[in-house]
Design a protein around this motif. Structure first.
Motif, PDB file in Angstrom:
ATOM      1  N   LYS A 194       7.168  79.597   4.159  1.00  0.00           N
ATOM      2  CA  LYS A 194       7.538  78.076   4.008  1.00  0.00           C
ATOM      3  C   LYS A 194       7.829  77.560   5.369  1.00  0.00           C
ATOM      4  O   LYS A 194       8.692  78.070   6.383  1.00  0.00           O
ATOM      5  N   PRO A 195       6.783  76.754   5.693  1.00  0.00           N
ATOM      6  CA  PRO A 195       6.994  76.296   7.172  1.00  0.00           C
ATOM      7  C   PRO A 195       8.109  75.452   7.519  1.00  0.00           C
ATOM      8  O   PRO A 195       8.091  75.263   8.995  1.00  0.00           O
ATOM      9  N   THR A 196       8.859  75.062   6.841  1.00  0.00           N
ATOM     10  CA  THR A 196       9.876  74.126   7.074  1.00  0.00           C
ATOM     11  C   THR A 196      11.111  74.854   7.924  1.00  0.00           C
ATOM     12  O   THR A 196      11.872  74.281   8.282  1.00  0.00           O
ATOM     13  N   LEU A 197      11.080  76.303   7.562  1.00  0.00           N
ATOM     14  CA  LEU A 197      12.200  76.790   8.083  1.00  0.00           C
ATOM     15  C   LEU A 197      11.974  77.191   9.588  1.00  0.00           C
ATOM     16  O   LEU A 197      10.780  77.480  10.159  1.00  0.00           O
ATOM     17  N   GLY A 198      12.972  77.391  10.452  1.00  0.00           N
ATOM     18  CA  GLY A 198      12.912  77.455  11.948  1.00  0.00           C
ATOM     19  C   GLY A 198      14.167  77.269  12.624  1.00  0.00           C
ATOM     20  O   GLY A 198      15.164  77.496  11.854  1.00  0.00           O
ATOM     21  N   TYR A 199      14.292  77.131  13.907  1.00  0.00           N
ATOM     22  CA  TYR A 199      15.460  76.838  14.665  1.00  0.00           C
ATOM     23  C   TYR A 199      15.310  75.978  15.540  1.00  0.00           C
ATOM     24  O   TYR A 199      14.353  75.596  15.781  1.00  0.00           O
ATOM     25  N   GLU A 200      16.626  75.333  16.082  1.00  0.00           N
ATOM     26  CA  GLU A 200      16.305  74.354  17.226  1.00  0.00           C
ATOM     27  C   GLU A 200      15.657  74.965  18.554  1.00  0.00           C
ATOM     28  O   GLU A 200      16.131  76.142  18.838  1.00  0.00           O
TER      29      GLU A 200
ATOM     30  N   ALA B  55       9.206  74.308  20.899  1.00  0.00           N
ATOM     31  CA  ALA B  55       8.925  74.332  22.604  1.00  0.00           C
ATOM     32  C   ALA B  55       8.044  75.704  22.563  1.00  0.00           C
ATOM     33  O   ALA B  55       7.286  76.079  23.342  1.00  0.00           O
ATOM     34  N   LEU B  56       8.881  76.644  22.065  1.00  0.00           N
ATOM     35  CA  LEU B  56       8.280  78.070  22.135  1.00  0.00           C
ATOM     36  C   LEU B  56       7.124  78.342  21.414  1.00  0.00           C
ATOM     37  O   LEU B  56       6.087  79.229  21.731  1.00  0.00           O
ATOM     38  N   ILE B  57       6.809  77.645  20.334  1.00  0.00           N
ATOM     39  CA  ILE B  57       5.463  77.588  19.542  1.00  0.00           C
ATOM     40  C   ILE B  57       4.510  77.035  20.662  1.00  0.00           C
ATOM     41  O   ILE B  57       3.479  77.738  20.641  1.00  0.00           O
TER      42      ILE B  57
ATOM     43  N   ASP C  45       9.762  67.587  12.290  1.00  0.00           N
ATOM     44  CA  ASP C  45      11.101  68.363  13.066  1.00  0.00           C
ATOM     45  C   ASP C  45      10.566  68.747  14.410  1.00  0.00           C
ATOM     46  O   ASP C  45      11.419  68.567  15.414  1.00  0.00           O
ATOM     47  N   ALA C  46       9.522  68.926  14.678  1.00  0.00           N
ATOM     48  CA  ALA C  46       8.820  69.316  15.825  1.00  0.00           C
ATOM     49  C   ALA C  46       8.923  68.168  16.663  1.00  0.00           C
ATOM     50  O   ALA C  46       9.275  67.951  17.886  1.00  0.00           O
ATOM     51  N   GLU C  47       8.538  66.803  16.402  1.00  0.00           N
ATOM     52  CA  GLU C  47       8.488  65.562  16.810  1.00  0.00           C
ATOM     53  C   GLU C  47      10.036  65.220  17.487  1.00  0.00           C
ATOM     54  O   GLU C  47      10.343  64.870  18.541  1.00  0.00           O
ATOM     55  N   ARG C  48      10.916  65.663  16.338  1.00  0.00           N
ATOM     56  CA  ARG C  48      12.484  65.361  16.843  1.00  0.00           C
ATOM     57  C   ARG C  48      12.822  66.380  17.813  1.00  0.00           C
ATOM     58  O   ARG C  48      13.592  65.720  18.780  1.00  0.00           O
ATOM     59  N   GLN C  49      12.096  67.281  18.029  1.00  0.00           N
ATOM     60  CA  GLN C  49      12.457  68.490  19.152  1.00  0.00           C
ATOM     61  C   GLN C  49      11.664  67.842  20.369  1.00  0.00           C
ATOM     62  O   GLN C  49      11.807  68.827  21.511  1.00  0.00           O
ATOM     63  N   GLY C  50      10.960  67.015  20.475  1.00  0.00           N
ATOM     64  CA  GLY C  50      10.268  66.269  21.402  1.00  0.00           C
ATOM     65  C   GLY C  50       8.922  66.944  21.826  1.00  0.00           C
ATOM     66  O   GLY C  50       8.240  67.027  22.676  1.00  0.00           O
ATOM     67  N   VAL C  51       8.196  67.715  20.544  1.00  0.00           N
ATOM     68  CA  VAL C  51       7.185  68.498  20.727  1.00  0.00           C
ATOM     69  C   VAL C  51       6.265  67.953  19.654  1.00  0.00           C
ATOM     70  O   VAL C  51       6.632  67.881  18.379  1.00  0.00           O
TER      71      VAL C  51
ATOM     72  N   LEU D 109      -0.985  76.313  17.435  1.00  0.00           N
ATOM     73  CA  LEU D 109      -0.411  77.318  16.423  1.00  0.00           C
ATOM     74  C   LEU D 109       0.399  76.329  15.521  1.00  0.00           C
ATOM     75  O   LEU D 109       1.059  75.294  15.964  1.00  0.00           O
ATOM     76  N   PHE D 110       0.671  76.652  14.168  1.00  0.00           N
ATOM     77  CA  PHE D 110       1.379  75.941  13.511  1.00  0.00           C
ATOM     78  C   PHE D 110       2.464  77.006  12.549  1.00  0.00           C
ATOM     79  O   PHE D 110       1.705  77.742  12.007  1.00  0.00           O
ATOM     80  N   PRO D 111       3.665  76.677  12.333  1.00  0.00           N
ATOM     81  CA  PRO D 111       4.404  77.744  11.495  1.00  0.00           C
ATOM     82  C   PRO D 111       3.852  77.495  10.004  1.00  0.00           C
ATOM     83  O   PRO D 111       3.820  76.534   9.325  1.00  0.00           O
ATOM     84  N   VAL D 112       3.836  78.686   9.429  1.00  0.00           N
ATOM     85  CA  VAL D 112       3.518  78.762   7.839  1.00  0.00           C
ATOM     86  C   VAL D 112       4.702  79.301   7.318  1.00  0.00           C
ATOM     87  O   VAL D 112       4.556  79.572   6.129  1.00  0.00           O
ATOM     88  N   GLY D 113       5.594  80.195   7.877  1.00  0.00           N
ATOM     89  CA  GLY D 113       6.703  80.918   7.166  1.00  0.00           C
ATOM     90  C   GLY D 113       7.710  81.603   8.231  1.00  0.00           C
ATOM     91  O   GLY D 113       7.189  81.276   9.426  1.00  0.00           O
TER      92      GLY D 113
END
Length: 157
Positions: free
Chosen positions: A77-83, A87-89, A39-45, A100-104
């Motif tokens: 759940k690391p898969t949850l986020g927003y468009e 980039a903000l991470i 998903d991050a790759e899809r966002q260009g990051v 940093l990596f999202p874990v929830g």
């Protein structure tokens, strides 16, 4: 407050929410991490999970961790986020000088829960970044005690 060993109240809370000391999601954790990476790759990051973040997903992934006295819940759940979140991470990671990596995420306001390469926990909220703890047990203890999270900027390099 930081400890490498959890306080009894933290263990009791985690256990009451489905955690066990030997919990290991195994291949399921790897799948969750991969979904987030894509998903991050899809966002260009490019977001790369550190061993510390992967360990957290293995140990706590898919747990719903409600605060026992407040209307706040962490969903691990690391898969949850927003468009645009990748980039903000990345921006917060740059300030901290670590990956940093999202874990929830925090359910009520949809803030991301992040783990850095050293095992520290952060919260990326719409109002900014915040420090949650030096490790799992410190973050959980602070969450349960209601300690106000200091600004992540206090930890910038």
């Amino acid at each position: 407050m930081a400890s490498n060993q959890p306080a009894q109240e933290v263990i009791a809370w985690l256990t009451s929410n489905g955690w066990t000391p030997d919990r290991d999601l195994g291949e399921r954790a790897a799948e969750l991490v991969e979904v987030r990476v894509r998903d991050a790759e899809r966002q260009g990051v490019a977001l790369s999970p550190s061993p510390a973040a992967t360990r957290v997903v293995n140990a706590y992934g898919l747990l719903r961790l409600p605060h026992p006295k407040a209307a706040e819940t962490w969903l691990m759940k690391p898969t949850l986020g927003y468009e645009g979140d990748a980039a903000l991470i990345q921006e917060l990671a740059t300030g901290l000088g670590v990956s940093l990596f999202p874990v929830g995420y925090e359910e009520s306001e949809r803030g991301l829960i992040l783990v850095d390469e050293t095992g520290r926990w952060f919260h990326l909220h719409h109002t900014g970044g915040y420090f949650l703890g030096v490790n799992d047990y410190d973050a959980f203890s602070r969450f349960l005690s209601g300690v106000n999270a200091p600004d992540a900027e206090d930890y910038f390099v």
